[in-house]
Design a protein around this motif. Structure first.
Motif, PDB file in Angstrom:
ATOM      1  N   PHE A 147       1.254   3.700   4.865  1.00 17.84           N
ATOM      2  CA  PHE A 147       2.171   3.026   3.956  1.00 17.84           C
ATOM      3  C   PHE A 147       2.453   1.638   4.523  1.00 17.84           C
ATOM      4  CE2 PHE A 147       6.537   1.988   2.743  1.00 17.84           C
ATOM      5  CZ  PHE A 147       6.456   2.082   1.364  1.00 17.84           C
ATOM      6  N   GLU A 148       2.292   0.591   3.697  1.00 18.69           N
ATOM      7  CA  GLU A 148       2.363  -0.782   4.220  1.00 18.69           C
ATOM      8  C   GLU A 148       3.369  -1.626   3.447  1.00 18.69           C
ATOM      9  OE1 GLU A 148      -1.221  -3.168   5.730  1.00 18.69           O
ATOM     10  OE2 GLU A 148      -0.771  -4.142   3.805  1.00 18.69           O
ATOM     11  N   LEU A 149       4.155  -2.396   4.215  1.00 22.77           N
ATOM     12  CA  LEU A 149       5.115  -3.357   3.669  1.00 22.77           C
ATOM     13  C   LEU A 149       4.828  -4.734   4.245  1.00 22.77           C
ATOM     14  CD1 LEU A 149       8.640  -1.664   3.895  1.00 22.77           C
ATOM     15  CD2 LEU A 149       7.462  -2.320   1.816  1.00 22.77           C
ATOM     16  N   VAL A 150       5.106  -5.770   3.453  1.00 20.33           N
ATOM     17  CA  VAL A 150       4.998  -7.145   3.927  1.00 20.33           C
ATOM     18  C   VAL A 150       6.336  -7.834   3.711  1.00 20.33           C
ATOM     19  CG1 VAL A 150       3.871  -9.385   3.648  1.00 20.33           C
ATOM     20  CG2 VAL A 150       2.529  -7.293   3.478  1.00 20.33           C
ATOM     21  N   LEU A 151       6.878  -8.418   4.779  1.00 19.82           N
ATOM     22  CA  LEU A 151       8.133  -9.167   4.696  1.00 19.82           C
ATOM     23  C   LEU A 151       7.830 -10.655   4.849  1.00 19.82           C
ATOM     24  CD1 LEU A 151      11.257  -9.219   4.610  1.00 19.82           C
ATOM     25  CD2 LEU A 151      11.216  -9.072   7.108  1.00 19.82           C
ATOM     26  N   PRO A 152       7.922 -11.440   3.766  1.00 13.55           N
ATOM     27  CA  PRO A 152       7.689 -12.890   3.890  1.00 13.55           C
ATOM     28  C   PRO A 152       8.889 -13.572   4.552  1.00 13.55           C
ATOM     29  CG  PRO A 152       7.470 -12.115   1.602  1.00 13.55           C
ATOM     30  CD  PRO A 152       8.173 -11.051   2.372  1.00 13.55           C
TER      31      PRO A 152
ATOM     32  N   GLN B 247       6.272   6.901   3.494  1.00 16.76           N
ATOM     33  CA  GLN B 247       7.119   5.916   2.836  1.00 16.76           C
ATOM     34  C   GLN B 247       8.499   5.882   3.480  1.00 16.76           C
ATOM     35  OE1 GLN B 247       7.193   6.348  -1.387  1.00 16.76           O
ATOM     36  NE2 GLN B 247       8.737   4.775  -1.723  1.00 16.76           N
ATOM     37  N   ILE B 248       9.039   4.678   3.642  1.00 17.07           N
ATOM     38  CA  ILE B 248      10.357   4.533   4.267  1.00 17.07           C
ATOM     39  C   ILE B 248      11.431   4.572   3.189  1.00 17.07           C
ATOM     40  CG2 ILE B 248       9.434   3.241   6.207  1.00 17.07           C
ATOM     41  CD1 ILE B 248      10.549   0.702   4.931  1.00 17.07           C
ATOM     42  N   ASP B 249      12.688   4.772   3.616  1.00 21.58           N
ATOM     43  CA  ASP B 249      13.777   4.935   2.655  1.00 21.58           C
ATOM     44  C   ASP B 249      14.417   3.595   2.293  1.00 21.58           C
ATOM     45  OD1 ASP B 249      15.320   4.233   4.845  1.00 21.58           O
ATOM     46  OD2 ASP B 249      15.884   6.298   5.300  1.00 21.58           O
ATOM     47  N   GLU B 250      15.399   3.678   1.411  1.00 25.95           N
ATOM     48  CA  GLU B 250      16.066   2.471   0.895  1.00 25.95           C
ATOM     49  C   GLU B 250      16.838   1.745   1.985  1.00 25.95           C
ATOM     50  OE1 GLU B 250      19.111   1.214  -2.751  1.00 25.95           O
ATOM     51  OE2 GLU B 250      18.550   3.309  -2.416  1.00 25.95           O
ATOM     52  N   GLN B 251      17.411   2.507   2.938  1.00 22.43           N
ATOM     53  CA  GLN B 251      18.162   1.872   4.029  1.00 22.43           C
ATOM     54  C   GLN B 251      17.263   0.943   4.843  1.00 22.43           C
ATOM     55  OE1 GLN B 251      19.864   5.175   6.166  1.00 22.43           O
ATOM     56  NE2 GLN B 251      21.833   4.945   5.137  1.00 22.43           N
ATOM     57  N   ALA B 252      16.054   1.416   5.126  1.00 22.59           N
ATOM     58  CA  ALA B 252      15.116   0.592   5.890  1.00 22.59           C
ATOM     59  C   ALA B 252      14.736  -0.657   5.107  1.00 22.59           C
ATOM     60  CB  ALA B 252      13.874   1.400   6.251  1.00 22.59           C
ATOM     61  N   MET B 253      14.555  -0.517   3.796  1.00 20.79           N
ATOM     62  CA  MET B 253      14.236  -1.674   2.950  1.00 20.79           C
ATOM     63  C   MET B 253      15.373  -2.688   2.978  1.00 20.79           C
ATOM     64  SD  MET B 253      11.187  -1.178   1.470  1.00 20.79           S
ATOM     65  CE  MET B 253      11.087  -1.849  -0.185  1.00 20.79           C
TER      66      MET B 253
ATOM     67  N   SER C 264       0.852  -1.200   0.000  1.00 22.18           N
ATOM     68  CA  SER C 264       0.000   0.000   0.000  1.00 22.18           C
ATOM     69  C   SER C 264       0.882   1.243   0.000  1.00 22.18           C
ATOM     70  CB  SER C 264      -0.927   0.020   1.213  1.00 22.18           C
ATOM     71  OG  SER C 264      -1.655   1.231   1.264  1.00 22.18           O
ATOM     72  N   MET C 265       0.608   2.177  -0.945  1.00 23.00           N
ATOM     73  CA  MET C 265       1.335   3.448  -0.997  1.00 23.00           C
ATOM     74  C   MET C 265       0.553   4.568  -0.324  1.00 23.00           C
ATOM     75  SD  MET C 265       4.284   3.085  -2.490  1.00 23.00           S
ATOM     76  CE  MET C 265       4.686   4.717  -3.084  1.00 23.00           C
TER      77      MET C 265
END
Length: 465
Positions: free
Chosen positions: A233-238, A255-261, A228-229
């Motif tokens: 803002f939502e992320l799923v980590l399998p 939205q989170i940054d690239e470091q967090a990803m 979800s944008m």
């Protein structure tokens, strides 16, 4: 001294963003209606930084329709300013202020009569904007380094514990805590997939997602996926390893940054490896327990043989044999019948309930001679599956004369005592209570069969005596 303080205050104000206010005031004094904006979201949108006095935009962001007006070529000077006529009635004139790694647009509500003259007047402002961008870049870099340092510490703490053996529920809670303490999400919860439904393993959520899309995919890597944008803002980590399928759902206000990803991807890989190592550790532990149980069984059988060989009389031998059977399978009742040459049949030699011997009437199971070992098809019999009458008849004998006793004492198993040639006797064991008649495991049954076989050979010693 006062002049220096004033100078410092003005300089600090300008290089920390105040130059935009000064620029908008200058444009207002020149009777322009305009906004100052910069690109974001991969240059798809413009973020409004400031406006001239009297102009109130409808939104703080607008679509980026102006970048295409300018050539995308490298900047040869420290700062370049270019004017272009807009491609819409909303912004007829656009001025681009550009450096090597940033750009800012001034969008005018009318065409400029003399853009070259205005550009000359704006050069001092552009120079200070460059200083502001440098300070801004340094601040952003410091923040990223600070967050990176914190994430490294969080990773260090995670590495110290994530490979420790723990139940799945505790592992999920540990994973959730690691995410919360490292990335500070608005909400985080972990779902477990059993192949049909998703259930919350830890954390709280009002809406459990349907098992579709990413949640239903077969092959999943431990990489965060944006679901979800919008806000939140939502992320799923399998986190998937074999039949263990976990989904870490995280929500933020922005939205989170690239470091967090990158941190999440690292954490996901660590979690998958931890689950795999946990499974290997469990298999190794079971193998060690099985080997220990096997070693214990071998030692027990060795001691049993020594004890039985030490029996000086048949009565003592029978008593020890029954005690060994009852102790080995943890059951309360036992019956032993052996071949009686004088009576030409099998007689009930001893009956035991707990530590007490019961009176026996030497009831005879007649036979023309001892049954040949080849007639005995099984190493043991489960009396819940096959009745004693049926077993004895399959051996060529009549019905079981001890049927009532065996029912009263809830006999569960019957082991034939066979040597190379004949059925020397039979031993039956039970719990003494139907409700407590538990099944023996494979190791126990194998051990009892070996003891029964050894006992059959050992009976020869007393026949010779």
């Amino acid at each position: 001294m006062q002049d220096i303080e004033n100078f410092y205050g003005q300089a600090d104000f300008l290089i920390n963003g105040g130059i935009l206010t000064e620029l908008s005031q200058f444009l207002t004094m020149q009777n322009f209606k305009a906004i100052i904006a910069e690109p974001f979201d991969k240059d798809k949108m413009l973020n409004i930084l400031d406006t001239t006095s009297g102009y109130v935009p409808e939104s703080l962001t607008i679509p980026n329709t102006v970048s295409s007006l300018f050539r995308n070529i490298p900047v040869h000077q420290t700062i370049e300013m270019t004017y272009s006529e807009g491609n819409s009635k909303t912004w007829p004139g656009v001025l681009q202020i550009k450096s090597h790694d940033w750009e800012i647009y001034i969008l005018f509500k009318s065409l400029l009569a003399d853009p070259v003259r205005l550009i000359d007047k704006l050069r001092p402002y552009a120079s200070v904007i460059r200083l502001w961008q440098i300070v801004r870049h340094v601040n952003d870099t410091e923040k990223k380094l600070s967050r990176l340092s914190y994430m490294i510490l969080a990773t260090k703490s995670t590495l110290a514990s994530i490979f420790e053996p723990m139940p799945l529920q505790y592992f999920a809670s540990f994973l959730r805590d690691a995410i919360k303490e490292s990335l500070f999400p608005k909400n985080v919860f972990i779902l477990k997939d059993d192949g049909k439904y998703l259930t919350v393993l830890c954390g709280q959520t009002e809406n459990i997602p349907e098992r579709k899309d990413i949640y239903a995919e077969t092959l999943l890597t431990p990489s965060p996926v944006i679901t979800s944008m919008k806000d939140p803002f939502e992320l799923v980590l399998p986190v998937v390893e074999g039949d263990c399928r976990l989904f870490c759902v995280m929500q933020w206000n922005e939205q989170i940054d690239e470091q967090a990803m990158n941190f999440l991807e690292l954490l996901g890989n660590l979690a998958v490896r931890a689950i795999a190592i946990g499974k290997l550790r469990l298999k190794s532990q079971k193998a060690e327990e099985g080997a220990s149980a096997g070693n214990f069984t071998i030692m027990s059988l060795s001691n049993v043989i020594k004890v039985l060989r030490g029996a000086e009389s048949q009565g003592k031998f029978v008593s020890l044999l029954i005690e060994i059977f009852m102790e080995h399978c943890h059951m309360q009742s036992c019956l032993l019948a052996i071949w009686n040459k004088l009576r030409n049949g099998y007689t009930l030699s001893e009956r035991r309930t707990g530590q007490f011997r019961a009176n026996i009437d030497q009831t005879l199971l007649p036979a023309n001679g001892p049954i040949k070992s080849s007639a005995i098809a099984e190493e043991y019999y489960d009396l819940q599956e096959t009745a004693p009458d049926e077993i004895f008849k399959s051996w060529g004998l009549g019905g079981c004369p001890w049927k009532e006793i065996m029912q009263e004492t809830s006999m569960r198993y019957l082991f034939p005592l066979c040597d190379d040639n004949y059925l020397v006797g039979m031993i039956s064991i039970g719990s003494g209570n139907v409700e407590n008649s538990a099944a023996l495991n494979k190791t126990q049954i194998t051990s009892l069969h070996l003891i029964a076989e050894f006992a059959a050979y050992e009976f020869r010693r007393f026949e010779q005596a």
